[in-house]
Scaffold this motif. Structure first.
Motif, PDB file in Angstrom:
ATOM      1  N   TRP A  53       1.197  -1.173  -0.486  1.00 14.73           N
ATOM      2  CA  TRP A  53      -0.039   0.152   0.246  1.00 14.73           C
ATOM      3  C   TRP A  53       0.902   1.265   0.153  1.00 14.73           C
ATOM      4  O   TRP A  53       0.884   2.295  -0.293  1.00 14.73           O
ATOM      5  CB  TRP A  53      -0.789  -0.375   1.244  1.00 14.73           C
ATOM      6  CG  TRP A  53      -1.564   1.026   1.389  1.00 14.73           C
ATOM      7  CD1 TRP A  53      -1.479   2.333   2.710  1.00 14.73           C
ATOM      8  CD2 TRP A  53      -2.450   2.102   1.029  1.00 14.73           C
ATOM      9  NE1 TRP A  53      -1.588   3.354   2.634  1.00 14.73           N
ATOM     10  CE2 TRP A  53      -2.572   3.250   1.771  1.00 14.73           C
ATOM     11  CE3 TRP A  53      -3.375   1.774  -0.186  1.00 14.73           C
ATOM     12  CZ2 TRP A  53      -3.836   4.069   1.049  1.00 14.73           C
ATOM     13  CZ3 TRP A  53      -4.526   2.770  -0.427  1.00 14.73           C
ATOM     14  CH2 TRP A  53      -4.459   3.611   0.006  1.00 14.73           C
ATOM     15  N   ASP A  54       1.863   1.375   0.763  1.00 15.26           N
ATOM     16  CA  ASP A  54       2.732   2.245   0.764  1.00 15.26           C
ATOM     17  C   ASP A  54       4.158   1.745   1.865  1.00 15.26           C
ATOM     18  O   ASP A  54       4.480   0.831   1.958  1.00 15.26           O
ATOM     19  CB  ASP A  54       1.867   3.638   2.317  1.00 15.26           C
ATOM     20  CG  ASP A  54       2.594   4.991   1.340  1.00 15.26           C
ATOM     21  OD1 ASP A  54       3.033   4.902   0.880  1.00 15.26           O
ATOM     22  OD2 ASP A  54       2.013   6.338   2.008  1.00 15.26           O
TER      23      ASP A  54
ATOM     24  N   ASN B 286      -4.822   5.101  -3.720  1.00 12.71           N
ATOM     25  CA  ASN B 286      -3.253   4.625  -3.747  1.00 12.71           C
ATOM     26  C   ASN B 286      -3.153   5.787  -3.159  1.00 12.71           C
ATOM     27  O   ASN B 286      -3.881   7.482  -2.395  1.00 12.71           O
ATOM     28  CB  ASN B 286      -3.173   5.295  -5.188  1.00 12.71           C
ATOM     29  CG  ASN B 286      -1.733   5.274  -5.046  1.00 12.71           C
ATOM     30  OD1 ASN B 286      -0.843   5.955  -4.659  1.00 12.71           O
ATOM     31  ND2 ASN B 286      -0.617   4.484  -6.287  1.00 12.71           N
ATOM     32  N   PRO B 287      -2.323   6.216  -1.777  1.00 15.90           N
ATOM     33  CA  PRO B 287      -2.157   7.018  -0.337  1.00 15.90           C
ATOM     34  C   PRO B 287      -1.640   8.856  -1.330  1.00 15.90           C
ATOM     35  O   PRO B 287      -2.022   9.334  -0.994  1.00 15.90           O
ATOM     36  CB  PRO B 287      -0.894   6.806   0.027  1.00 15.90           C
ATOM     37  CG  PRO B 287      -0.468   5.751  -0.944  1.00 15.90           C
ATOM     38  CD  PRO B 287      -1.622   4.503  -2.003  1.00 15.90           C
ATOM     39  N   LYS B 288      -0.847   8.469  -2.851  1.00 19.32           N
ATOM     40  CA  LYS B 288      -0.885   9.947  -3.429  1.00 19.32           C
ATOM     41  C   LYS B 288      -1.850  10.196  -4.551  1.00 19.32           C
ATOM     42  O   LYS B 288      -2.463  10.679  -5.413  1.00 19.32           O
ATOM     43  CB  LYS B 288      -0.074   9.384  -4.538  1.00 19.32           C
ATOM     44  CG  LYS B 288       1.835   8.609  -3.753  1.00 19.32           C
ATOM     45  CD  LYS B 288       2.272   8.370  -5.099  1.00 19.32           C
ATOM     46  CE  LYS B 288       4.363   8.451  -4.419  1.00 19.32           C
ATOM     47  NZ  LYS B 288       4.055   6.567  -2.876  1.00 19.32           N
TER      48      LYS B 288
END
Length: 432
Positions: free
Chosen positions: A177-178, A313-315
């Motif tokens: 995920w990150d 997506n964390p972005k």
């Protein structure tokens, strides 16, 4: 049907306890004239009839006991049905143990989890309302801590010391995920096929519990979303690459679940219409692919598409405004209607619906809110009326105001039925 001798009232039918029958479910418009807003008119999904357009969106509460719902969920979910929500959907419920978001998530992977769900179903039915359940697998976002244990905005890992399983995360590809999060295991084809069966088995348990509808969770960056996105799905087999391959898992699950639930039971699917990664310069899941998917789902017997977005997506770069998700719902609805599939597949809108007028505007056939003149959020239908969606799915506002349906009715000047036991305290506009 017997009558309670002490109260001389008819008991609610089909439930294992006494409570008065709600002759009209709370939230039912008492006037059926043309002036009643669409929000308070009935809608039919296969054999399921809802007396208004309010749905309690699935909301994770991280309060289950080894996947079993508890009295917490009875009170939490029952409060919405009691106060007029036509359909309440139980929170994301894992079809396998490693599909939970947190160790305290709801599950339906074993038979012992049927009875506590049925207790909640019975209560909701005693109020004349309907209940569904969202079946899910969290994929690479599984085994995280409940949000009150972590830094706001983060999905911190639940280790084995608190019942987590960070070494047994599933995903289409081995992409974390990150930074700082576990790398999931790329699922084998055998595991994918077993997962489809797990959805089927969970659906059968939900039917045993008496639910009125089932929703498949294909949104918010959980496993199905991960398969849909070319960013998180980098497989080279039949489940990766092309649009047809990336949608294969979801469509297989839809076919399989549709094949085991009653013909008259509606099937719902939630998707993230965009993962909001267009800025990345690489292929991503977007609204145009969601439109293509909607047409396929309509042909496979899905009855309602629940349109959310993001979470994969964390972005992500979300362009937030009050109708940022309703806009996308409206575009999908417009396409379905143009293709002659608008009756087969209804649309639900979510996100930031927190006022009576906003809820009205999302499903209302005609009319704009002040300041909307330049927004492309109205959809022309065949009879000269407009709407963005057919239903509103509301989460946080119901947490703030469990009586949101009844307050909305009062603010919009609609007379509706309330719970019979609360007859001495009707909600009136002048008292809000």
């Amino acid at each position: 049907m017997t009558v309670n001798k002490l109260t001389a009232s008819t008991p609610a039918r089909g439930v294992p306890f006494y409570t008065p029958e709600q002759t009209l479910p709370a939230g039912t418009a008492l006037d059926t004239g043309a002036e009643v807003p669409t929000l308070f008119t009935p809608i039919k999904l296969r054999d399921l009839v809802l007396q208004n357009r309010f749905v309690v969106s699935p909301m994770c509460t991280y309060s289950a006991d080894d996947g079993h719902l508890t009295d917490w969920h009875l009170v939490h979910l029952g409060a919405f049905a009691l106060r007029g929500a036509a359909l309440t959907i139980v929170e994301a419920t894992a079809v396998t143990p490693n599909g939970r978001i947190s160790p305290e998530d709801s599950g339906l992977w074993q038979d012992s989890q049927i009875a506590p769900l049925k207790r909640i179903v019975d209560f909701v039915h005693s109020q004349g309302q309907k209940i569904g359940i969202q079946l899910a697998h969290a994929g690479r976002k599984a085994s995280t801590l409940g949000p009150w244990h972590v830094t706001p905005g983060r999905h911190e890992v639940a280790g084995p010391d608190v019942g987590g399983w960070p070494d047994n995360l599933w995903a289409p590809s081995a992409i974390a995920w990150d930074e700082g999060y576990p790398t999931p295991k790329e699922m084998t084809v055998a595991q994918i096929e077993e997962l489809v069966q797990s959805f089927v088995d969970a659906a059968k348990r939900a039917i045993q519990a008496g639910v009125d509808t089932i929703e498949i969770h294909g949104a918010h960056g959980y496993l199905i979303t991960e398969f849909l996105s070319p960013i998180t799905n980098q497989r080279t087999d039949a489940y990766g690459g092309s649009f047809e391959n990336r949608t294969r898992l979801l469509l297989d699950i839809v076919r399989a679940v549709r094949g085991v639930i009653p013909q008259g039971m509606p099937l719902l699917v939630r998707i993230s219409a965009s993962e909001w990664m267009e800025h990345s310069g690489q292929p991503s899941w977007d609204l145009e692919q969601s439109k293509r998917l909607a047409l396929l789902l309509a042909d496979l017997g899905v009855d309602l598409l629940d349109v959310s977005s993001g979470g994969n997506n964390p972005k992500q770069h979300i362009e937030v405004h009050p109708y940022y998700q309703a806009d996308m719902a409206g575009e999908i609805r417009e396409l379905l209607r143009k293709e002659g599939k608008g009756e087969a597949l209804k649309i639900g809108a979510v996100g930031m619906i927190s006022t009576a007028e906003m809820a009205r505007s999302v499903v209302q056939e005609g009319g704009k809110l002040a300041g909307e003149q330049d927004r492309k959020i109205e959809v022309e239908s065949g009879d000269g009326t407009r709407a963005r969606a057919d239903l509103v799915l509301i989460a946080r506002q119901f947490l703030r105001e469990p009586e949101f349906v009844l307050k909305t009715a009062a603010l919009l000047g609609v007379q509706v039925a309330g719970p019979v036991q609360y007859h001495r305290a009707p909600i009136k506009k002048g008292r809000l």
